[in-house]
Scaffold this motif. Sequence first.
Motif, PDB file in Angstrom:
ATOM      1  N   UNK A  59      15.584 -11.541   5.609  1.00 46.31           N
ATOM      2  CA  UNK A  59      14.292 -11.305   6.299  1.00 46.31           C
ATOM      3  C   UNK A  59      13.760  -9.858   6.070  1.00 46.31           C
ATOM      4  N   UNK A  60      12.731  -9.726   5.569  1.00 43.84           N
ATOM      5  CA  UNK A  60      11.985  -8.479   5.436  1.00 43.84           C
ATOM      6  C   UNK A  60      10.763  -8.423   6.261  1.00 43.84           C
ATOM      7  N   UNK A  61      10.392  -6.942   6.516  1.00 43.02           N
ATOM      8  CA  UNK A  61       9.236  -6.838   7.399  1.00 43.02           C
ATOM      9  C   UNK A  61       8.523  -5.539   6.681  1.00 43.02           C
ATOM     10  N   UNK A  62       7.126  -5.353   6.827  1.00 44.34           N
ATOM     11  CA  UNK A  62       6.575  -4.265   6.416  1.00 44.34           C
ATOM     12  C   UNK A  62       6.570  -3.279   7.381  1.00 44.34           C
ATOM     13  N   UNK A  63       6.824  -2.167   6.809  1.00 47.80           N
ATOM     14  CA  UNK A  63       7.259  -0.923   7.913  1.00 47.80           C
ATOM     15  C   UNK A  63       6.027  -0.803   8.651  1.00 47.80           C
ATOM     16  N   UNK A  64       6.400  -0.370   9.893  1.00 46.44           N
ATOM     17  CA  UNK A  64       5.250  -0.155  10.740  1.00 46.44           C
ATOM     18  C   UNK A  64       5.489  -1.278  11.763  1.00 46.44           C
ATOM     19  N   UNK A  65       6.283  -2.398  11.545  1.00 43.38           N
ATOM     20  CA  UNK A  65       6.197  -3.398  12.459  1.00 43.38           C
ATOM     21  C   UNK A  65       6.542  -3.060  13.780  1.00 43.38           C
ATOM     22  N   UNK A  66       7.601  -2.231  13.830  1.00 47.76           N
ATOM     23  CA  UNK A  66       8.203  -1.738  15.084  1.00 47.76           C
ATOM     24  C   UNK A  66       7.115  -1.085  15.896  1.00 47.76           C
ATOM     25  N   UNK A  67       6.397  -0.122  15.320  1.00 44.93           N
ATOM     26  CA  UNK A  67       5.311   0.479  15.908  1.00 44.93           C
ATOM     27  C   UNK A  67       4.154  -0.477  16.374  1.00 44.93           C
ATOM     28  N   UNK A  68       3.933  -1.453  15.749  1.00 47.24           N
ATOM     29  CA  UNK A  68       2.571  -2.464  15.851  1.00 47.24           C
ATOM     30  C   UNK A  68       2.980  -3.578  16.972  1.00 47.24           C
ATOM     31  N   UNK A  69       4.140  -3.908  16.877  1.00 48.47           N
ATOM     32  CA  UNK A  69       4.910  -4.814  17.863  1.00 48.47           C
ATOM     33  C   UNK A  69       6.054  -4.197  18.349  1.00 48.47           C
TER      34      UNK A  69
ATOM     35  N   UNK B  68       0.760  -1.238   0.173  1.00 45.22           N
ATOM     36  CA  UNK B  68      -0.031  -0.082   0.037  1.00 45.22           C
ATOM     37  C   UNK B  68       0.894   1.131   0.097  1.00 45.22           C
ATOM     38  N   UNK B  69       0.400   2.376  -0.537  1.00 45.12           N
ATOM     39  CA  UNK B  69       1.192   3.528  -0.586  1.00 45.12           C
ATOM     40  C   UNK B  69       1.840   4.095   0.474  1.00 45.12           C
ATOM     41  N   UNK B  70       1.534   3.894   1.776  1.00 42.07           N
ATOM     42  CA  UNK B  70       2.018   4.410   2.768  1.00 42.07           C
ATOM     43  C   UNK B  70       3.058   3.437   3.660  1.00 42.07           C
ATOM     44  N   UNK B  71       3.234   2.080   2.856  1.00 37.16           N
ATOM     45  CA  UNK B  71       4.151   1.085   3.404  1.00 37.16           C
ATOM     46  C   UNK B  71       5.226   0.913   2.688  1.00 37.16           C
ATOM     47  N   UNK B  72       6.212   0.381   3.003  1.00 45.10           N
ATOM     48  CA  UNK B  72       7.291  -0.323   2.296  1.00 45.10           C
ATOM     49  C   UNK B  72       8.106  -1.564   2.957  1.00 45.10           C
ATOM     50  N   UNK B  73       8.867  -2.291   2.373  1.00 40.90           N
ATOM     51  CA  UNK B  73       9.472  -3.504   3.010  1.00 40.90           C
ATOM     52  C   UNK B  73      10.711  -2.460   3.818  1.00 40.90           C
ATOM     53  N   UNK B  74      11.302  -3.275   4.834  1.00 40.64           N
ATOM     54  CA  UNK B  74      12.473  -2.959   5.664  1.00 40.64           C
ATOM     55  C   UNK B  74      13.189  -4.320   5.710  1.00 40.64           C
ATOM     56  N   UNK B  75      14.365  -4.248   5.971  1.00 39.57           N
ATOM     57  CA  UNK B  75      15.456  -5.533   6.189  1.00 39.57           C
ATOM     58  C   UNK B  75      15.494  -5.557   7.623  1.00 39.57           C
ATOM     59  N   UNK B  76      15.428  -6.874   8.111  1.00 40.67           N
ATOM     60  CA  UNK B  76      15.825  -7.274   9.808  1.00 40.67           C
ATOM     61  C   UNK B  76      17.217  -7.518   9.567  1.00 40.67           C
TER      62      UNK B  76
END
Length: 145
Positions: A109-119, A79-87
């Motif tokens: 390993x890749x996470x969707x941006x915002x993972x750190x905020x959600x968890x 989605x427009x507001x999201x991007x992938x980030x590397x762990x």
Amino acid sequence: RHFGAFARVHSALCEYRSVLMIEAQEKGYPLSRHPMLNFPDDTNLRDMTTQVMVGSEMMIAPVLLPNTTSISVYLPKLADEQHWVRWPDYEPASNGWGTYEAPVGIPAVFLISGFADRYPSVWERLRVEGLKVIKEAKSGVYECK
């Protein structure tokens, strides 16, 4: 050492896995899944056999061949507001195909941006354990001799 390191990573995912288990109970989704479940319209994923998702927010591309130090990874458009980030460094990763370093002991390993905020507690433990994994891998402790 390698097993212990990734047992700690697995433990760090406890809260995230709990959320996924509720999702599995309510919707029938598996915890580990083919990326097509999350990105059904992305035709690049249909024949994918080298990547797996854990839930809807984590893409893992394990190195499957010996003597390999990098791997080709496909990251679907988000989605427009999201991007992938590397762990574990949270560095941005681009949509589409890319080649990423993944020597023995340092999986792609890749996470969707915002993972750190959600968890946040999951992310902090994952980050700390990830940095330990990288340090150990670079020291050569995971190499077969």
